[in-house]
Scaffold this motif. Structure first.
Motif, PDB file in Angstrom:
ATOM      1  N   MET A   1       9.822 -36.033  28.088  1.00 24.40           N
ATOM      2  CA  MET A   1      10.992 -35.678  27.289  1.00 24.40           C
ATOM      3  C   MET A   1      10.771 -34.433  26.438  1.00 24.40           C
ATOM      4  SD  MET A   1      12.480 -39.398  26.077  1.00 24.40           S
ATOM      5  CE  MET A   1      10.921 -40.036  25.447  1.00 24.40           C
ATOM      6  N   LEU A   2       9.577 -33.864  26.471  1.00 26.75           N
ATOM      7  CA  LEU A   2       9.288 -32.673  25.673  1.00 26.75           C
ATOM      8  C   LEU A   2       9.824 -31.414  26.342  1.00 26.75           C
ATOM      9  CD1 LEU A   2       5.594 -33.175  24.485  1.00 26.75           C
ATOM     10  CD2 LEU A   2       7.666 -33.417  23.122  1.00 26.75           C
ATOM     11  N   ASP A   3      10.174 -30.447  25.532  1.00 24.87           N
ATOM     12  CA  ASP A   3      10.593 -29.134  26.025  1.00 24.87           C
ATOM     13  C   ASP A   3       9.431 -28.165  25.809  1.00 24.87           C
ATOM     14  OD1 ASP A   3      11.924 -26.867  26.825  1.00 24.87           O
ATOM     15  OD2 ASP A   3      13.001 -26.596  24.928  1.00 24.87           O
ATOM     16  N   VAL A   4       8.583 -28.047  26.829  1.00 25.20           N
ATOM     17  CA  VAL A   4       7.401 -27.175  26.742  1.00 25.20           C
ATOM     18  C   VAL A   4       7.805 -25.796  27.235  1.00 25.20           C
ATOM     19  CG1 VAL A   4       5.013 -26.836  27.446  1.00 25.20           C
ATOM     20  CG2 VAL A   4       5.898 -29.156  27.145  1.00 25.20           C
ATOM     21  N   LYS A   5       7.783 -24.812  26.347  1.00 27.17           N
ATOM     22  CA  LYS A   5       8.299 -23.478  26.671  1.00 27.17           C
ATOM     23  C   LYS A   5       7.265 -22.584  27.358  1.00 27.17           C
ATOM     24  CE  LYS A   5      11.597 -23.535  22.814  1.00 27.17           C
ATOM     25  NZ  LYS A   5      11.277 -24.914  22.354  1.00 27.17           N
ATOM     26  N   LEU A   6       5.986 -22.805  27.074  1.00 19.50           N
ATOM     27  CA  LEU A   6       4.930 -21.976  27.658  1.00 19.50           C
ATOM     28  C   LEU A   6       3.809 -22.868  28.181  1.00 19.50           C
ATOM     29  CD1 LEU A   6       4.607 -19.233  24.874  1.00 19.50           C
ATOM     30  CD2 LEU A   6       5.729 -18.964  27.077  1.00 19.50           C
ATOM     31  N   ASN A   7       3.071 -22.357  29.156  1.00 18.02           N
ATOM     32  CA  ASN A   7       1.866 -23.034  29.673  1.00 18.02           C
ATOM     33  C   ASN A   7       2.140 -24.458  30.148  1.00 18.02           C
ATOM     34  OD1 ASN A   7       0.186 -20.770  28.800  1.00 18.02           O
ATOM     35  ND2 ASN A   7       0.465 -21.563  26.727  1.00 18.02           N
ATOM     36  N   LYS A   8       3.310 -24.680  30.721  1.00 21.84           N
ATOM     37  CA  LYS A   8       3.701 -26.050  31.080  1.00 21.84           C
ATOM     38  C   LYS A   8       2.784 -26.649  32.146  1.00 21.84           C
ATOM     39  CE  LYS A   8       7.644 -29.006  32.051  1.00 21.84           C
ATOM     40  NZ  LYS A   8       6.840 -29.965  32.795  1.00 21.84           N
ATOM     41  N   SER A   9       2.444 -25.878  33.160  1.00 25.58           N
ATOM     42  CA  SER A   9       1.607 -26.430  34.226  1.00 25.58           C
ATOM     43  C   SER A   9       0.226 -26.808  33.703  1.00 25.58           C
ATOM     44  CB  SER A   9       1.486 -25.431  35.384  1.00 25.58           C
ATOM     45  OG  SER A   9       0.918 -24.210  34.941  1.00 25.58           O
TER      46      SER A   9
ATOM     47  N   LEU B   1      -2.866 -25.227  22.088  1.00 24.12           N
ATOM     48  CA  LEU B   1      -1.955 -25.039  23.219  1.00 24.12           C
ATOM     49  C   LEU B   1      -0.591 -25.657  22.945  1.00 24.12           C
ATOM     50  CD1 LEU B   1      -4.261 -25.653  26.307  1.00 24.12           C
ATOM     51  CD2 LEU B   1      -2.730 -23.689  26.017  1.00 24.12           C
ATOM     52  N   LEU B   2      -0.585 -26.892  22.459  1.00 23.31           N
ATOM     53  CA  LEU B   2       0.688 -27.579  22.200  1.00 23.31           C
ATOM     54  C   LEU B   2       1.481 -26.884  21.097  1.00 23.31           C
ATOM     55  CD1 LEU B   2      -0.382 -31.329  22.448  1.00 23.31           C
ATOM     56  CD2 LEU B   2       1.317 -30.184  23.880  1.00 23.31           C
ATOM     57  N   ALA B   3       0.804 -26.510  20.020  1.00 22.39           N
ATOM     58  CA  ALA B   3       1.503 -25.877  18.903  1.00 22.39           C
ATOM     59  C   ALA B   3       2.182 -24.583  19.341  1.00 22.39           C
ATOM     60  CB  ALA B   3       0.527 -25.608  17.763  1.00 22.39           C
ATOM     61  N   ASP B   4       1.464 -23.743  20.086  1.00 22.96           N
ATOM     62  CA  ASP B   4       2.036 -22.460  20.510  1.00 22.96           C
ATOM     63  C   ASP B   4       3.051 -22.633  21.637  1.00 22.96           C
ATOM     64  OD1 ASP B   4       0.506 -21.166  18.643  1.00 22.96           O
ATOM     65  OD2 ASP B   4      -1.073 -20.586  20.053  1.00 22.96           O
ATOM     66  N   SER B   5       2.792 -23.565  22.554  1.00 21.55           N
ATOM     67  CA  SER B   5       3.654 -23.712  23.728  1.00 21.55           C
ATOM     68  C   SER B   5       4.979 -24.390  23.383  1.00 21.55           C
ATOM     69  CB  SER B   5       2.928 -24.511  24.813  1.00 21.55           C
ATOM     70  OG  SER B   5       1.749 -23.848  25.211  1.00 21.55           O
ATOM     71  N   LEU B   6       4.963 -25.355  22.480  1.00 19.34           N
ATOM     72  CA  LEU B   6       6.208 -26.007  22.075  1.00 19.34           C
ATOM     73  C   LEU B   6       7.093 -25.055  21.270  1.00 19.34           C
ATOM     74  CD1 LEU B   6       4.864 -29.534  21.057  1.00 19.34           C
ATOM     75  CD2 LEU B   6       6.311 -29.006  23.015  1.00 19.34           C
ATOM     76  N   ALA B   7       6.471 -24.187  20.479  1.00 23.63           N
ATOM     77  CA  ALA B   7       7.233 -23.230  19.680  1.00 23.63           C
ATOM     78  C   ALA B   7       7.587 -21.968  20.460  1.00 23.63           C
ATOM     79  CB  ALA B   7       6.440 -22.858  18.436  1.00 23.63           C
ATOM     80  N   GLY B   8       6.994 -21.793  21.645  1.00 22.02           N
ATOM     81  CA  GLY B   8       7.274 -20.597  22.437  1.00 22.02           C
ATOM     82  C   GLY B   8       6.622 -19.346  21.881  1.00 22.02           C
ATOM     83  N   ARG B   9       5.453 -19.496  21.259  1.00 20.43           N
ATOM     84  CA  ARG B   9       4.743 -18.349  20.691  1.00 20.43           C
ATOM     85  C   ARG B   9       3.694 -17.843  21.672  1.00 20.43           C
ATOM     86  NH1 ARG B   9       4.572 -21.708  15.910  1.00 20.43           N
ATOM     87  NH2 ARG B   9       2.539 -22.420  16.634  1.00 20.43           N
ATOM     88  N   PRO B  10       3.928 -16.748  22.358  1.00 22.77           N
ATOM     89  CA  PRO B  10       2.895 -16.226  23.263  1.00 22.77           C
ATOM     90  C   PRO B  10       1.732 -15.634  22.475  1.00 22.77           C
ATOM     91  CG  PRO B  10       4.778 -14.742  23.194  1.00 22.77           C
ATOM     92  CD  PRO B  10       5.160 -15.935  22.386  1.00 22.77           C
ATOM     93  N   ALA B  11       0.517 -15.978  22.871  1.00 19.86           N
ATOM     94  CA  ALA B  11      -0.670 -15.469  22.178  1.00 19.86           C
ATOM     95  C   ALA B  11      -1.151 -14.180  22.836  1.00 19.86           C
ATOM     96  CB  ALA B  11      -1.781 -16.519  22.209  1.00 19.86           C
ATOM     97  N   THR B  12      -1.716 -13.301  22.029  1.00 22.03           N
ATOM     98  CA  THR B  12      -2.280 -12.056  22.528  1.00 22.03           C
ATOM     99  C   THR B  12      -3.730 -12.287  22.936  1.00 22.03           C
ATOM    100  OG1 THR B  12      -0.866 -10.785  21.037  1.00 22.03           O
ATOM    101  CG2 THR B  12      -2.779  -9.657  21.962  1.00 22.03           C
ATOM    102  N   CYS B  13      -4.090 -11.770  24.089  1.00 25.26           N
ATOM    103  CA  CYS B  13      -5.447 -11.942  24.601  1.00 25.26           C
ATOM    104  C   CYS B  13      -6.172 -10.601  24.537  1.00 25.26           C
ATOM    105  CB  CYS B  13      -5.402 -12.457  26.036  1.00 25.26           C
ATOM    106  SG  CYS B  13      -7.016 -12.801  26.749  1.00 25.26           S
TER     107      CYS B  13
END
Length: 285
Positions: free
Chosen positions: A248-256, A48-60
Motif C-alpha cells: 500500500m506504500l507509494d514508493v517514488k524512487l528505488n522501488k525495485s 533508502l526508505l526516507a529518501d525514496s518515499l519522499a522522492g528525494r534523489p541523492a547525489t552520488c
C-alpha cells in the motif's frame, strides 16, 4: 535487513552500495571514525526508505572512505542518510547496554568498557540532535523491564516493546500522508517482532544458564534449534503481514531495490532461500 543478492540487478546493487558507503561516511563525519563499528544494514534501509518515499534523489560522487585512502562512489548527505546515521549510533549504543556485566566473559567486559568509553561522545551528540528518538528508546526499555518482571509467556506481548520502537522509528520515515505513516508504523512493528523473536531464540541457551528472562524458556522451549524453528514460523507470519502493508506504500524512487529488501531480503533473513549455496561476497572486487 539486506537485499537478496541473487535477484538483485546491477543498478540496484550499485545504488545499495552507494547508500551503504554514504551512511558510513556520514557516521564518520558526524560522530567520528570509531562510530563506524556500529554500522548495520538497518541504517541503509532507513536512508533508502526516507529518501525514496519522499522522492528525494541523492547525489552520488566520489569521496574518500573512512579509515582508508580509497575514493569510491557514494551517496552524499541527504535527510535520510543523516537520520540513518543517528539511528545507527543510538541503536548500537543501546544494544551495548543490553547484556548485564555479570553475563559477559572477561574479554566481553573489556570490549564493552572500551566501546562505552569511545562511543559515549557520539551517542551524546546524536541524542542532542534528535532527543525525540532517544525518548522512544527510553520508553522501550521501560516496557521491556515490565515484561521481564511479569514473566510474560505470550509471544506477542513479549515482543511488544521492540515492535513499538521499530514502529515509531519507521513511521518517522513516511511523508505527511496519514495512510503512508500508518502503513510504515505497521511495517516497523512487524520488523521489530521478527528481530525480537529471532534474537531471543538464538540466545535461549545462554539465557537459561544465567537465569535471564526469555519468552521461549517460559513456554518450555529450552533448546536453541527448537526455539529457532518456533521463531521462524512466527517470523514468517509477521513477514507476510508486512508484505501486505508494504503493497500500500507509494514508493517514488528505488522501488525495485526496496521491493527486493522488503519481500525477498526479509524472507531470506528469516529462512534462507538458498541454504545449500555458498555465501556470496557483497562488494565485488
Amino acid at each position: 535487513m539486506r537485499p537478496y543478492l541473487p535477484e538483485l540487478t546491477i543498478r540496484d546493487y550499485n545504488t545499495y552500495l552507494w547508500y551503504l558507503r554514504g551512511v558510513r561516511w556520514q557516521m564518520y563525519r558526524s560522530y567520528g571514525l570509531y562510530s563506524c563499528r556500529l554500522q548495520q544494514h538497518n541504517g541503509v534501509l532507513f536512508a533508502l526508505l526516507a529518501d525514496s518515499l519522499a522522492g528525494r534523489p541523492a547525489t552520488c560522487k566520489a569521496q574518500r572512505l573512512p579509515g582508508n585512502l580509497c575514493r569510491k562512489q557514494m551517496m552524499c548527505q541527504t535527510q535520510g542518510i543523516r537520520l540513518a546515521a543517528q539511528v545507527e549510533v543510538m541503536l548500537g549504543w543501546h544494544k551495548l547496554q543490553d547484556r548485564r556485566w555479570d553475563e559477559l566473559p572477561l574479554r566481553g567486559r573489556l570490549r564493552r568498557a572500551v566501546d562505552r568509553a569511545l562511543l559515549r561522545g557520539a551517542y551524546e551528540k546524536a541524542v542532542k540532535e534528535n532527543p525525540a528518538m532517544e525518548r522512544l528508546f527510553g520508553q522501550e526499555q521501560e516496557q521491556a523491564v515490565v515484561q521481564m518482571n511479569l514473566n510474560a509467556n505470550n509471544y506477542t506481548v513479549a515482543a511488544e516493546p521492540m515492535s513499538n520502537i521499530y514502529g515509531a522509528l519507521y513511521s518517522t520515515l513516511a511523508t505527511d500522508d496519514l495512510g503512508q505513516r500508518k502503513s510504515m508504523r505497521y511495517i516497523g512493528s512487524c520488523i521489530g517482532r521478527v528481530f525480537y523473536l529471532l534474537e531471543k531464540a538464538a540466545r535461549v541457551e545462554d539465557d537459561r544458564k544465567v537465569g535471564r528472562y526469555n519468552v521461549f524458556l517460559v513456554n518450555g522451549i529450552n533448546g536453541k534449534e527448537e526455539a529457532l524453528e518456533n521463531a521462524r514460523r512466527q517470523a514468517l507470519a509477521a513477514a507476510n503481514d508486512l508484505v501486505r502493508a508494504y503493497s500500500m506504500l507509494d514508493v517514488k524512487l528505488n522501488k525495485s531495490l526496496i521491493d527486493n529488501i522488503m519481500i525477498l531480503g526479509l524472507r531470506h533473513a528469516v529462512d534462507p532461500l538458498d541454504a545449500g549455496n555458498q555465501p556470496v561476497r557483497w562488494e565485488l572486487p
